[in-house]
Scaffold this motif. Structure first.
Motif, PDB file in Angstrom:
ATOM      1  N   SER A   3       0.794  -1.475  -0.137  1.00 49.06           N
ATOM      2  CA  SER A   3      -0.162   0.192   0.208  1.00 49.06           C
ATOM      3  C   SER A   3       1.240   1.442  -0.387  1.00 49.06           C
ATOM      4  O   SER A   3       2.141   0.792   0.384  1.00 49.06           O
ATOM      5  N   ARG A   4       0.698   2.717  -0.231  1.00 46.08           N
ATOM      6  CA  ARG A   4       1.639   3.424  -0.421  1.00 46.08           C
ATOM      7  C   ARG A   4       0.470   4.753   0.567  1.00 46.08           C
ATOM      8  O   ARG A   4      -0.368   4.261   0.857  1.00 46.08           O
ATOM      9  N   VAL A   6      -0.136   8.603   1.753  1.00 44.03           N
ATOM     10  CA  VAL A   6      -0.994  10.124   1.037  1.00 44.03           C
ATOM     11  C   VAL A   6      -0.310  11.119   1.913  1.00 44.03           C
ATOM     12  O   VAL A   6       0.348  10.624   3.393  1.00 44.03           O
ATOM     13  N   ALA A   8      -0.310  13.053  -1.846  1.00 45.28           N
ATOM     14  CA  ALA A   8       0.353  12.030  -3.708  1.00 45.28           C
ATOM     15  C   ALA A   8      -0.076  12.978  -4.444  1.00 45.28           C
ATOM     16  O   ALA A   8      -0.863  14.006  -4.025  1.00 45.28           O
ATOM     17  N   CYS A  39      -4.154  14.414  -1.647  1.00 45.83           N
ATOM     18  CA  CYS A  39      -3.294  14.857  -2.826  1.00 45.83           C
ATOM     19  C   CYS A  39      -3.382  16.056  -3.897  1.00 45.83           C
ATOM     20  O   CYS A  39      -4.501  16.892  -3.078  1.00 45.83           O
ATOM     21  N   TRP A 116      -5.507   2.242  -6.369  1.00 46.07           N
ATOM     22  CA  TRP A 116      -3.295   2.798  -6.616  1.00 46.07           C
ATOM     23  C   TRP A 116      -2.918   2.500  -4.724  1.00 46.07           C
ATOM     24  O   TRP A 116      -2.028   1.819  -4.801  1.00 46.07           O
ATOM     25  N   ARG A 117      -3.913   3.060  -3.822  1.00 48.40           N
ATOM     26  CA  ARG A 117      -3.377   3.317  -3.020  1.00 48.40           C
ATOM     27  C   ARG A 117      -3.045   2.128  -2.201  1.00 48.40           C
ATOM     28  O   ARG A 117      -2.147   1.730  -0.463  1.00 48.40           O
ATOM     29  N   ASP A 167       0.133   4.108 -11.898  1.00 50.18           N
ATOM     30  CA  ASP A 167       1.022   4.048 -11.413  1.00 50.18           C
ATOM     31  C   ASP A 167       2.576   5.018 -12.011  1.00 50.18           C
ATOM     32  O   ASP A 167       2.374   5.248 -13.151  1.00 50.18           O
TER      33      ASP A 167
END
Length: 324
Positions: A3-4, A6, A8, A39, A116-117, A167
């Motif tokens: 996972s990403r 934030v 972003a 974001c 995406w996250r 991405d």
């Protein structure tokens, strides 16, 4: 799947051609929708040679909102070139491609961002229905995707268009590809990465009419097939081998018939028909080979994919400091 975190940065790339009325609706909805996300946003509108009031509208928006970048190409280079220009200008951690005709709902971008996250590297929207399209286009699309599936294991997802989130790694990989005749749907599939479909029902086009006419769609399909498949060449080789075998067997039949029965040479009508048939096959074969040679010719010239006429807006670029 990692996972990403934030916040972003997000880039939205919008290629357009004579979409003055639609841009006036899309841009405020897009800015309002993504303002609710954690974001930093930039919106890149690529004008592919519009002849309506699109330049005036976009200059106004670029002056009013510094997060909007307006790229105006020197002429109409095609949607694939406009997408490439937008991707090269994008600076976000994630990049979304969408059309300006309001058939790609901006609200879906929030769902794409969530996936995406969660670690998905490419989220592509897939149409669940094509009832809004003509019978010709529906049948042609079905045949096209069936033919594309024969190409060395490359799977172009059926009913998936350019509406997708990618991405930064995916975008960088796409920009490394050197093709000048770019078929983006095939390139999206070729680069791979972790991908996930997102089903949606496209709304009706808000203003204007589609720019893709039947002949242009046919040209687009030929470009895609010759860019990512070699089966037409292999089919011609197989056809040539089969016809040669049939011709040999027919010649053998004539010789044996003459030896056994002493028949004189007959069948001028048949001879002319066979000659015309083989002439047609030869011309068709030359045409198919010519399509591949034409792609080689285009590539070796080394011309740029597009030329930029005008740029406005800052986007995610840091403002330049005043120099004393």
């Amino acid at each position: 799947m990692r996972s990403r975190v934030v916040p972003a940065t997000l880039s939205c790339v919008i290629p357009c051609l004579n979409e003055q009325a639609n841009l006036g609706v899309l841009l405020p909805e897009l800015l309002t929708t993504l303002a609710q996300e954690d974001c930093t946003l930039e919106v890149i509108v690529v004008d592919d040679g519009s002849t309506d009031g699109t330049p005036e509208v976009m200059r106004h928006w670029a002056e009013l909102h510094p997060e909007i970048i307006y790229l105006r190409l020197s002429r109409n280079f095609g949607k694939e070139a406009a997408l490439t220009a937008g991707l090269e200008a994008a600076r976000g951690d994630a990049v979304v491609c969408l059309d300006a005709d309001m058939q790609h709902p901006p609200t879906l971008i929030r769902t794409m961002l969530a996936r995406w996250r969660a670690g998905v590297q490419m989220v592509y929207a897939v149409r669940t229905t094509r009832h809004d399209e003509s019978w010709f286009k529906r049948v042609g699309t079905r045949i096209f995707y069936a033919l594309m599936r024969t190409s060395n294991g490359l799977g172009v997802p059926p009913n998936a268009g350019d509406f997708r989130l990618m991405d930064r790694k995916v975008v960088d990989a796409l920009l490394r590809l050197p093709e000048r005749d770019r078929f983006m749907k095939g390139l999206f599939a070729w680069v791979g990465f972790d991908s996930e479909p997102l089903p949606y029902v496209p709304p009706q086009r808000l203003h204007g009419v589609t720019k893709f006419r039947p002949l242009r769609l046919l040209r687009f399909a030929v470009d895609g097939l010759t860019a990512f498949t070699t089966w037409p060449l292999r089919l011609l080789s197989l056809l040539g081998a089969m016809l040669s075998l049939l011709a040999f067997l027919y010649g053998l039949f004539i010789i044996v018939s003459h030896w056994l029965h002493g028949d004189p040479v007959q069948g001028w009508a048949t001879l002319i028909t066979v000659i015309l048939f083989f002439s047609g096959v030869n011309l068709m074969s030359l045409g198919v080979v010519g399509e591949y040679v034409a792609r080689i010719f285009t590539e070796v010239k080394g011309r740029p994919v597009y030329l930029l006429r005008e740029r406005m807006g800052r986007g995610l670029e840091a403002p330049k400091e005043d120099q004393s």
